[in-house]
Design a protein around this motif. Structure first.
Motif, PDB file in Angstrom:
ATOM      1  N   LEU A  81    -102.969 -19.477 -29.622  1.00 23.31           N
ATOM      2  CA  LEU A  81    -102.811 -20.724 -28.881  1.00 23.31           C
ATOM      3  C   LEU A  81    -103.991 -21.658 -29.136  1.00 23.31           C
ATOM      4  CD1 LEU A  81    -101.435 -19.629 -25.382  1.00 23.31           C
ATOM      5  CD2 LEU A  81    -100.171 -20.650 -27.278  1.00 23.31           C
ATOM      6  N   ARG A  82    -105.198 -21.109 -29.162  1.00 29.51           N
ATOM      7  CA  ARG A  82    -106.384 -21.914 -29.462  1.00 29.51           C
ATOM      8  C   ARG A  82    -106.261 -22.564 -30.837  1.00 29.51           C
ATOM      9  NH1 ARG A  82    -111.596 -20.334 -26.954  1.00 29.51           N
ATOM     10  NH2 ARG A  82    -112.470 -21.073 -28.916  1.00 29.51           N
ATOM     11  N   ALA A  83    -105.835 -21.769 -31.810  1.00 30.25           N
ATOM     12  CA  ALA A  83    -105.767 -22.276 -33.180  1.00 30.25           C
ATOM     13  C   ALA A  83    -104.694 -23.353 -33.329  1.00 30.25           C
ATOM     14  CB  ALA A  83    -105.498 -21.127 -34.144  1.00 30.25           C
ATOM     15  N   VAL A  84    -103.541 -23.154 -32.712  1.00 32.21           N
ATOM     16  CA  VAL A  84    -102.482 -24.167 -32.795  1.00 32.21           C
ATOM     17  C   VAL A  84    -102.929 -25.454 -32.107  1.00 32.21           C
ATOM     18  CG1 VAL A  84    -100.126 -24.749 -32.095  1.00 32.21           C
ATOM     19  CG2 VAL A  84    -100.617 -22.493 -33.046  1.00 32.21           C
ATOM     20  N   ALA A  85    -103.617 -25.320 -30.979  1.00 37.35           N
ATOM     21  CA  ALA A  85    -104.135 -26.513 -30.302  1.00 37.35           C
ATOM     22  C   ALA A  85    -105.100 -27.273 -31.212  1.00 37.35           C
ATOM     23  CB  ALA A  85    -104.820 -26.113 -29.001  1.00 37.35           C
ATOM     24  N   ALA A  86    -105.994 -26.538 -31.875  1.00 41.67           N
ATOM     25  CA  ALA A  86    -106.942 -27.188 -32.781  1.00 41.67           C
ATOM     26  C   ALA A  86    -106.223 -27.822 -33.960  1.00 41.67           C
ATOM     27  CB  ALA A  86    -107.967 -26.159 -33.277  1.00 41.67           C
ATOM     28  N   ALA A  87    -105.245 -27.109 -34.519  1.00 37.02           N
ATOM     29  CA  ALA A  87    -104.492 -27.657 -35.651  1.00 37.02           C
ATOM     30  C   ALA A  87    -103.763 -28.937 -35.246  1.00 37.02           C
ATOM     31  CB  ALA A  87    -103.498 -26.622 -36.166  1.00 37.02           C
ATOM     32  N   GLY A  88    -103.169 -28.932 -34.056  1.00 42.81           N
ATOM     33  CA  GLY A  88    -102.510 -30.139 -33.588  1.00 42.81           C
ATOM     34  C   GLY A  88    -103.480 -31.294 -33.453  1.00 42.81           C
ATOM     35  N   HIS A  89    -104.647 -31.012 -32.930  1.00 43.94           N
ATOM     36  CA  HIS A  89    -105.678 -32.045 -32.760  1.00 43.94           C
ATOM     37  C   HIS A  89    -106.079 -32.641 -34.107  1.00 43.94           C
ATOM     38  CE1 HIS A  89    -109.349 -33.993 -31.344  1.00 43.94           C
ATOM     39  NE2 HIS A  89    -109.998 -33.374 -32.308  1.00 43.94           N
ATOM     40  N   TYR A  90    -106.319 -31.799 -35.093  1.00 44.99           N
ATOM     41  CA  TYR A  90    -106.820 -32.287 -36.379  1.00 44.99           C
ATOM     42  C   TYR A  90    -105.727 -32.883 -37.258  1.00 44.99           C
ATOM     43  CZ  TYR A  90    -111.373 -30.241 -35.458  1.00 44.99           C
ATOM     44  OH  TYR A  90    -112.600 -29.941 -34.911  1.00 44.99           O
ATOM     45  N   PHE A  91    -104.513 -32.354 -37.148  1.00 47.91           N
ATOM     46  CA  PHE A  91    -103.458 -32.800 -38.054  1.00 47.91           C
ATOM     47  C   PHE A  91    -102.455 -33.732 -37.396  1.00 47.91           C
ATOM     48  CE2 PHE A  91    -105.152 -29.051 -40.103  1.00 47.91           C
ATOM     49  CZ  PHE A  91    -105.197 -29.436 -41.427  1.00 47.91           C
ATOM     50  N   GLY A  92    -102.712 -34.148 -36.158  1.00 46.70           N
ATOM     51  CA  GLY A  92    -101.918 -35.203 -35.557  1.00 46.70           C
ATOM     52  C   GLY A  92    -100.596 -34.770 -34.969  1.00 46.70           C
ATOM     53  N   PHE A  93    -100.504 -33.529 -34.473  1.00 46.39           N
ATOM     54  CA  PHE A  93     -99.301 -33.049 -33.794  1.00 46.39           C
ATOM     55  C   PHE A  93     -99.571 -32.922 -32.299  1.00 46.39           C
ATOM     56  CE2 PHE A  93     -98.815 -31.205 -38.061  1.00 46.39           C
ATOM     57  CZ  PHE A  93     -97.487 -31.509 -38.362  1.00 46.39           C
ATOM     58  N   GLU A  94     -98.586 -33.279 -31.486  1.00 48.59           N
ATOM     59  CA  GLU A  94     -98.616 -32.847 -30.093  1.00 48.59           C
ATOM     60  C   GLU A  94     -98.417 -31.328 -30.076  1.00 48.59           C
ATOM     61  OE1 GLU A  94     -95.968 -34.907 -27.431  1.00 48.59           O
ATOM     62  OE2 GLU A  94     -95.866 -36.616 -28.803  1.00 48.59           O
ATOM     63  N   THR A  95     -98.959 -30.663 -29.073  1.00 44.60           N
ATOM     64  CA  THR A  95     -98.805 -29.206 -29.007  1.00 44.60           C
ATOM     65  C   THR A  95     -98.402 -28.765 -27.605  1.00 44.60           C
ATOM     66  OG1 THR A  95    -101.193 -28.943 -28.628  1.00 44.60           O
ATOM     67  CG2 THR A  95    -100.398 -28.691 -30.890  1.00 44.60           C
ATOM     68  N   ILE A  96     -97.470 -27.821 -27.578  1.00 50.13           N
ATOM     69  CA  ILE A  96     -97.016 -27.189 -26.339  1.00 50.13           C
ATOM     70  C   ILE A  96     -97.315 -25.706 -26.451  1.00 50.13           C
ATOM     71  CG2 ILE A  96     -95.089 -26.783 -24.763  1.00 50.13           C
ATOM     72  CD1 ILE A  96     -95.719 -29.751 -25.175  1.00 50.13           C
ATOM     73  N   GLY A  97     -98.030 -25.155 -25.482  1.00 48.45           N
ATOM     74  CA  GLY A  97     -98.327 -23.725 -25.458  1.00 48.45           C
ATOM     75  C   GLY A  97     -97.560 -23.053 -24.340  1.00 48.45           C
ATOM     76  N   VAL A  98     -96.687 -22.115 -24.704  1.00 48.57           N
ATOM     77  CA  VAL A  98     -95.892 -21.367 -23.725  1.00 48.57           C
ATOM     78  C   VAL A  98     -96.622 -20.054 -23.459  1.00 48.57           C
ATOM     79  CG1 VAL A  98     -93.634 -20.405 -23.162  1.00 48.57           C
ATOM     80  CG2 VAL A  98     -93.804 -22.429 -24.658  1.00 48.57           C
ATOM     81  N   VAL A  99     -97.149 -19.911 -22.249  1.00 49.89           N
ATOM     82  CA  VAL A  99     -98.023 -18.797 -21.909  1.00 49.89           C
ATOM     83  C   VAL A  99     -97.238 -17.714 -21.173  1.00 49.89           C
ATOM     84  CG1 VAL A  99    -100.174 -18.117 -20.768  1.00 49.89           C
ATOM     85  CG2 VAL A  99     -99.923 -20.441 -21.706  1.00 49.89           C
ATOM     86  N   ARG A 100     -97.479 -16.474 -21.553  1.00 48.67           N
ATOM     87  CA  ARG A 100     -96.827 -15.329 -20.912  1.00 48.67           C
ATOM     88  C   ARG A 100     -97.400 -15.102 -19.517  1.00 48.67           C
ATOM     89  NH1 ARG A 100     -98.175 -11.788 -24.386  1.00 48.67           N
ATOM     90  NH2 ARG A 100    -100.009 -11.010 -23.287  1.00 48.67           N
TER      91      ARG A 100
END
Length: 297
Positions: A81-100
């Motif tokens: 989740l941390r990595a996807v959030a960072a990738a979204g930040h740097y590459f211009g994507f909104e990000t949704i994290g679905v947490v268990r």
């Protein structure tokens, strides 16, 4: 996909190939073993190791398909989740994290970081979370958040596996075995598929009751390459209580490893792998003369 930032002017400093260094440790050398560390943890500070490798082709696919939003899954302590959030930040994507599981306040450090990078969090009870890949669950999420490119938990899909398959070709020494930690099985699936010759891959499961990993590795290889290799195995004996759990014994190992080698092992994944590997070396599981590469990510 290139490693440029969202404005095309702020490149992400990705270190590839990641460094390889030999470990000098009497617990290894006394058994006639040569051990190398593949420092994938140094690829990028915020999108390290197998996270970068597994997201590389997923980000490219999301861009090619015209998506502006990524949706993914993970536990409360998920590095993914941390990595996807960072990738979204740097590459211009909104990000949704679905947490268990249920929401807990205050957020832990992992989720705090994800939110700080712009990720919007939502939660699924554990029963629903187990069905996260089923059409009705995904449909409800996309109805709520809009059209998304769905990245499976841990990047466990064909594009993720293809990214991991590039790792073995970066190793510029002869080796017999390459080892990695196993959460979803996607890193092991890719590494094994990317091996040549007689080298084998060994994964150390970091979650208790992870026997599903054998079939999951096969499924992921079929999805990525339409074939299954037989050059790998999973060791299930070192979960230390389960995913994101630790024991005083594991903590002491981490402290000792840092004192010996100056490297602080991640306790969720890499510490369990290294503990298991050194235990297997001590028990004579590897013949003298074996060269082993351990992937830190």
């Amino acid at each position: 996909m290139d490693a440029s930032g969202r404005d095309g002017e702020t490149p992400i400093a990705v270190v590839l190939p990641s460094p390889l260094s030999e470990v000098h440790d009497d617990r290894v050398q006394s058994h006639g073993i040569r051990l190398y560390l593949k420092r994938d943890d140094l690829i990028h500070q915020e999108i390290p190791g197998n996270k970068w490798r597994k997201l590389k082709y997923n980000l490219a696919a999301a861009k090619d398909q015209g998506h502006s939003r990524l949706l993914t899954f993970g536990g409360a302590y998920s590095n993914h989740l941390r990595a996807v959030a960072a990738a979204g930040h740097y590459f211009g994507f909104e990000t949704i994290g679905v947490v268990r599981g249920e929401e807990h306040q205050p957020l832990n450090d992992s989720l705090t970081y994800a939110v700080g990078q712009g990720m919007r969090l939502t939660y699924l009870d554990r029963a629903t979370y187990r069905r996260k890949s089923e059409p009705d669950v995904l449909a409800a999420l996309t109805e709520r958040f809009g059209s998304c490119y769905v990245v499976p938990e841990g990047g466990g899909n064909g594009p993720g596996v293809r990214g991991c398959a590039e790792l073995p070709s970066e190793v510029d020494v002869d080796f017999d075995v390459i080892v990695c930690a196993c959460g979803t099985g996607s890193t092991l699936a890719g590494i094994a598929a990317g091996l040549g010759g007689t080298a084998r891959a060994l994964g150390f499961a970091v979650l208790k009751g992870g026997r599903f990993l054998d079939e999951e590795v096969r499924r992921l290889q079929r999805e990525a390459f339409d074939r299954v290799t037989e050059n790998w195995a999973v060791d299930y004996e070192f979960p230390f209580g389960g995913y994101a759990k630790r024991t005083p014994e594991l903590d002491a190992f981490i402290t000792d490893f840092q004192a010996r080698h100056g490297i602080m092992l991640d306790w969720v994944y890499e510490a369990k792998m290294m503990y298991g590997l050194l235990d297997r070396i001590a028990s004579g599981a590897f013949a003298p003369g074996t060269a082993i590469v351990a992937v830190l990510s």
